[in-house]
Write a protein that holds these residues in place. Structure first.
Motif, PDB file in Angstrom:
ATOM      1  N   SER A   1      14.623  10.014  -7.058  1.00 47.62           N
ATOM      2  CA  SER A   1      13.666   8.930  -7.301  1.00 47.62           C
ATOM      3  C   SER A   1      13.911   7.757  -6.351  1.00 47.62           C
ATOM      4  O   SER A   1      12.953   7.147  -5.848  1.00 47.62           O
ATOM      5  CB  SER A   1      13.763   8.454  -8.753  1.00 47.62           C
ATOM      6  N   GLY A   2      15.184   7.448  -6.090  1.00 46.40           N
ATOM      7  CA  GLY A   2      15.479   6.368  -5.154  1.00 46.40           C
ATOM      8  C   GLY A   2      15.017   6.682  -3.753  1.00 46.40           C
ATOM      9  O   GLY A   2      14.443   5.819  -3.063  1.00 46.40           O
ATOM     10  N   LEU A   3      15.227   7.919  -3.311  1.00 45.65           N
ATOM     11  CA  LEU A   3      14.781   8.318  -1.979  1.00 45.65           C
ATOM     12  C   LEU A   3      13.267   8.405  -1.905  1.00 45.65           C
ATOM     13  O   LEU A   3      12.663   8.098  -0.870  1.00 45.65           O
ATOM     14  CB  LEU A   3      15.429   9.649  -1.594  1.00 45.65           C
ATOM     15  N   ASP A   4      12.623   8.808  -2.995  1.00 47.51           N
ATOM     16  CA  ASP A   4      11.153   8.801  -3.048  1.00 47.51           C
ATOM     17  C   ASP A   4      10.616   7.393  -2.824  1.00 47.51           C
ATOM     18  O   ASP A   4       9.622   7.193  -2.113  1.00 47.51           O
ATOM     19  CB  ASP A   4      10.659   9.317  -4.401  1.00 47.51           C
ATOM     20  N   ASP A   5      11.284   6.404  -3.412  1.00 52.20           N
ATOM     21  CA  ASP A   5      10.854   5.016  -3.246  1.00 52.20           C
ATOM     22  C   ASP A   5      11.000   4.563  -1.797  1.00 52.20           C
ATOM     23  O   ASP A   5      10.134   3.853  -1.264  1.00 52.20           O
ATOM     24  CB  ASP A   5      11.673   4.096  -4.156  1.00 52.20           C
ATOM     25  N   VAL A   6      12.096   4.977  -1.166  1.00 47.53           N
ATOM     26  CA  VAL A   6      12.301   4.619   0.236  1.00 47.53           C
ATOM     27  C   VAL A   6      11.201   5.225   1.102  1.00 47.53           C
ATOM     28  O   VAL A   6      10.613   4.544   1.960  1.00 47.53           O
ATOM     29  CB  VAL A   6      13.685   5.101   0.727  1.00 47.53           C
ATOM     30  N   LEU A   7      10.887   6.495   0.869  1.00 46.69           N
ATOM     31  CA  LEU A   7       9.842   7.145   1.649  1.00 46.69           C
ATOM     32  C   LEU A   7       8.484   6.492   1.400  1.00 46.69           C
ATOM     33  O   LEU A   7       7.669   6.355   2.327  1.00 46.69           O
ATOM     34  CB  LEU A   7       9.788   8.636   1.316  1.00 46.69           C
ATOM     35  N   SER A   8       8.235   6.055   0.188  1.00 47.68           N
ATOM     36  CA  SER A   8       6.968   5.375  -0.115  1.00 47.68           C
ATOM     37  C   SER A   8       6.837   4.093   0.705  1.00 47.68           C
ATOM     38  O   SER A   8       5.750   3.769   1.190  1.00 47.68           O
ATOM     39  CB  SER A   8       6.884   5.057  -1.612  1.00 47.68           C
ATOM     40  N   ARG A   9       7.949   3.369   0.867  1.00 47.61           N
ATOM     41  CA  ARG A   9       7.900   2.154   1.683  1.00 47.61           C
ATOM     42  C   ARG A   9       7.608   2.493   3.142  1.00 47.61           C
ATOM     43  O   ARG A   9       6.838   1.790   3.818  1.00 47.61           O
ATOM     44  CB  ARG A   9       9.229   1.389   1.582  1.00 47.61           C
ATOM     45  N   LEU A  10       8.208   3.558   3.634  1.00 46.05           N
ATOM     46  CA  LEU A  10       7.947   3.951   5.019  1.00 46.05           C
ATOM     47  C   LEU A  10       6.501   4.404   5.199  1.00 46.05           C
ATOM     48  O   LEU A  10       5.854   4.070   6.202  1.00 46.05           O
ATOM     49  CB  LEU A  10       8.905   5.077   5.424  1.00 46.05           C
ATOM     50  N   ARG A  11       5.993   5.148   4.241  1.00 47.12           N
ATOM     51  CA  ARG A  11       4.604   5.611   4.325  1.00 47.12           C
ATOM     52  C   ARG A  11       3.605   4.460   4.253  1.00 47.12           C
ATOM     53  O   ARG A  11       2.456   4.596   4.694  1.00 47.12           O
ATOM     54  CB  ARG A  11       4.329   6.613   3.201  1.00 47.12           C
ATOM     55  N   ALA A  12       4.041   3.326   3.719  1.00 47.03           N
ATOM     56  CA  ALA A  12       3.167   2.159   3.635  1.00 47.03           C
ATOM     57  C   ALA A  12       3.044   1.427   4.970  1.00 47.03           C
ATOM     58  O   ALA A  12       2.176   0.557   5.124  1.00 47.03           O
ATOM     59  CB  ALA A  12       3.671   1.204   2.555  1.00 47.03           C
ATOM     60  N   VAL A  13       3.915   1.762   5.934  1.00 48.39           N
ATOM     61  CA  VAL A  13       3.780   1.188   7.270  1.00 48.39           C
ATOM     62  C   VAL A  13       2.436   1.630   7.835  1.00 48.39           C
ATOM     63  O   VAL A  13       2.087   2.822   7.797  1.00 48.39           O
ATOM     64  CB  VAL A  13       4.943   1.641   8.171  1.00 48.39           C
ATOM     65  N   GLY A  14       1.670   0.695   8.356  1.00 53.59           N
ATOM     66  CA  GLY A  14       0.286   0.989   8.745  1.00 53.59           C
ATOM     67  C   GLY A  14       0.115   2.122   9.732  1.00 53.59           C
ATOM     68  O   GLY A  14      -0.900   2.836   9.702  1.00 53.59           O
ATOM     69  N   SER A  15       1.089   2.332  10.614  1.00 49.93           N
ATOM     70  CA  SER A  15       0.973   3.374  11.638  1.00 49.93           C
ATOM     71  C   SER A  15       1.549   4.710  11.203  1.00 49.93           C
ATOM     72  O   SER A  15       1.570   5.663  11.998  1.00 49.93           O
ATOM     73  CB  SER A  15       1.669   2.903  12.921  1.00 49.93           C
ATOM     74  N   TRP A  16       2.043   4.812   9.947  1.00 47.87           N
ATOM     75  CA  TRP A  16       2.543   6.110   9.475  1.00 47.87           C
ATOM     76  C   TRP A  16       1.405   7.123   9.535  1.00 47.87           C
ATOM     77  O   TRP A  16       0.286   6.845   9.121  1.00 47.87           O
ATOM     78  CB  TRP A  16       3.074   5.997   8.050  1.00 47.87           C
ATOM     79  N   PRO A  17       1.635   8.314  10.070  1.00 45.48           N
ATOM     80  CA  PRO A  17       0.523   9.254  10.304  1.00 45.48           C
ATOM     81  C   PRO A  17      -0.142   9.732   9.022  1.00 45.48           C
ATOM     82  O   PRO A  17       0.522   9.963   8.014  1.00 45.48           O
ATOM     83  CB  PRO A  17       1.190  10.417  11.045  1.00 45.48           C
ATOM     84  N   ARG A  18      -1.439   9.880   9.081  1.00 42.55           N
ATOM     85  CA  ARG A  18      -2.228  10.429   7.975  1.00 42.55           C
ATOM     86  C   ARG A  18      -2.684  11.867   8.254  1.00 42.55           C
ATOM     87  O   ARG A  18      -3.224  12.534   7.390  1.00 42.55           O
ATOM     88  CB  ARG A  18      -3.468   9.564   7.722  1.00 42.55           C
ATOM     89  N   SER A  19      -2.447  12.314   9.488  1.00 48.68           N
ATOM     90  CA  SER A  19      -2.762  13.696   9.858  1.00 48.68           C
ATOM     91  C   SER A  19      -1.665  14.212  10.762  1.00 48.68           C
ATOM     92  O   SER A  19      -0.920  13.440  11.376  1.00 48.68           O
ATOM     93  CB  SER A  19      -4.118  13.782  10.565  1.00 48.68           C
ATOM     94  N   SER A  20      -1.542  15.536  10.862  1.00 52.88           N
ATOM     95  CA  SER A  20      -0.477  16.152  11.649  1.00 52.88           C
ATOM     96  C   SER A  20      -0.629  15.829  13.130  1.00 52.88           C
ATOM     97  O   SER A  20      -1.754  15.672  13.640  1.00 52.88           O
ATOM     98  CB  SER A  20      -0.476  17.668  11.444  1.00 52.88           C
TER      99      SER A  20
END
Length: 413
Positions: free
Chosen positions: A254-273
């Motif tokens: 759960s803690g690592l899931d939260d960290v990844l959620s913060r990274l995915r919130a970065v605007g340039s995080w990819p939405r497609s492969s």
């Protein structure tokens, strides 16, 4: 002398062998500028171009080698140093030099040589870097004619010292990392004069963080371009096991899931492969830039909030927020799982370690006959078997990936 230069006293600018100003027509360079130039012109710096970072430099024109990685670390270190008010030339030089001691095949080669060097004091890339800077690189000699390496200033050498302790002094948290061999202790004691045992100067802390930021972000970038990482389809259960195995054994899903959620919130995080197009690469580069800015900005703010400065030598410490460190570590875990633990790479690493083991063995058997001239002189002056083993380890550590293979083919046909 500018304001930042003036924050460093004569003790910080001292060299093992005093050097008077050179009489040249061009404007004289300041001491820390000269340090940087000496590392850039060093043979061991050039060799980094042909040494493995994550995958071998011969495998792809895009992936980073030790030289390009070091240049990127240097850029991050210089920018963060300038923002903090630390001397940018010192931190940049430390970043340029931080991987000089790495042998062929990266950390895999380091493990092989460490196993072979048990009886002569071990092998560690950071300790080998100090050995190069203060002994093996040819630039200056002392009154007795002995090499003092590049004869860098005390402040620069101290900034290059990521692990300021010997193998026997390493704290348990260091996981076997150390920064000096016993026979390089005189130079180490000189550069650490006035420093508290085990404490790193802030310039070394900046270099170390820049290294972590660079390879956490760039290894993911390289893995994405190579088709090994898809940031839109991560197997988080498997990745989190790697994170725990390599870096954070107490981390929860759960803690690592939260960290990844913060990274995915970065605007340039990819939405497609990633699709290999220029647009796709541009988007990936934007992510790289945004993440570096995010991490360094967070550290800068936290460091300013914790102390007033000046951020020089031992006046204060760098502050890395726990949230930022967790984000850096998750990126490392992604690269470790999809790239470092790849089955093909693991099999190749076994053969690389065998190759270095065989090469060291045959060089020892041949009594120094096949060593480069400078190392042949060291062999002739070695007092015992342990000292001769160190000479051979020094020789093999200088080799690039390609030259290690060539030496093996020549000596073990």
């Amino acid at each position: 002398m500018d304001r930042v230069e003036g924050l460093y006293d004569e003790h910080a600018r001292e060299r093992i062998v005093p050097e008077p100003p050179k009489r040249v027509e061009a404007p004289e360079r300041l001491p820390f500028e000269r340090d940087r130039a000496r590392v850039v012109h060093a043979a061991s710096f050039r060799r980094l171009a042909a040494k493995t970072q994550v995958v071998g430099p011969q495998s792809d024109d895009f992936v980073r080698n030790r030289l390009t990685h070091s240049l990127e670390v240097a850029q991050i270190a210089r920018d963060l140093s300038r923002a903090l008010g630390t001397h940018p030339d010192i931190t940049e030089t430390a970043a340029l030099a931080h991987d000089l001691g790495h042998p062929p095949f990266g950390h895999n080669g380091e493990r092989a040589l460490a196993a072979l060097a048990t009886e002569c004091g071990g092998f560690e890339g950071n300790a080998q870097t100090l050995r190069l800077l203060t002994r093996l690189e040819a630039k200056s000699v002392d009154a007795a004619g002995e090499s003092v390496g590049l004869n860098l200033t005390r402040a620069t050498l101290d900034a290059c010292t990521k692990y300021p302790w010997s193998r026997g002094e390493a704290p348990s948290a260091a996981a076997g990392k150390f920064g000096v061999y016993d026979d390089d202790r005189p130079a180490f004691d000189w550069l650490r004069d006035g420093a508290s045992a085990g404490r790193r100067c802030v310039e070394a802390q900046v270099m170390d963080l820049a290294d972590d930021v660079a390879y956490s972000v760039h290894d993911v970038e390289d893995g994405t371009v190579a088709g090994k990482v898809d940031l839109t389809a991560l197997d988080t259960a498997a990745v989190w096991e790697t994170v725990r195995s390599w870096y954070l054994p107490e981390a929860t899903d759960s803690g690592l899931d939260d960290v990844l959620s913060r990274l995915r919130a970065v605007g340039s995080w990819p939405r497609s492969s990633y699709d290999g197009t220029r647009g796709g690469l541009a988007s990936l580069k934007n992510l790289t830039s945004d993440l570096i800015g995010r991490f360094c900005g967070s550290v800068q703010q936290a460091t300013f909030a914790a102390a007033d400065g000046p951020f020089v030598r031992y006046g204060t410490d760098l502050v890395v927020p726990a949230e930022t460190w967790a984000e850096i570590t998750v990126l490392k875990g992604i690269a470790a799982h999809y790239v470092m633990e790849d089955a093909t790479r693991v099999a190749l690493q076994v053969r690389q370690r065998e190759l270095l083991t065989e090469l060291v063995g045959v060089l020892l058997e041949r009594d120094g006959d096949d060593l480069d001239e400078s190392f042949a002189v060291d062999w002739a002056g070695a007092a015992n078997d342990a000292a001769r083993t160190r000479v051979v380890i020094d020789q093999v550590a200088t080799l690039t990936d390609a030259s290690a293979l060539a030496w093996h083919r020549r000596l073990l046909p």
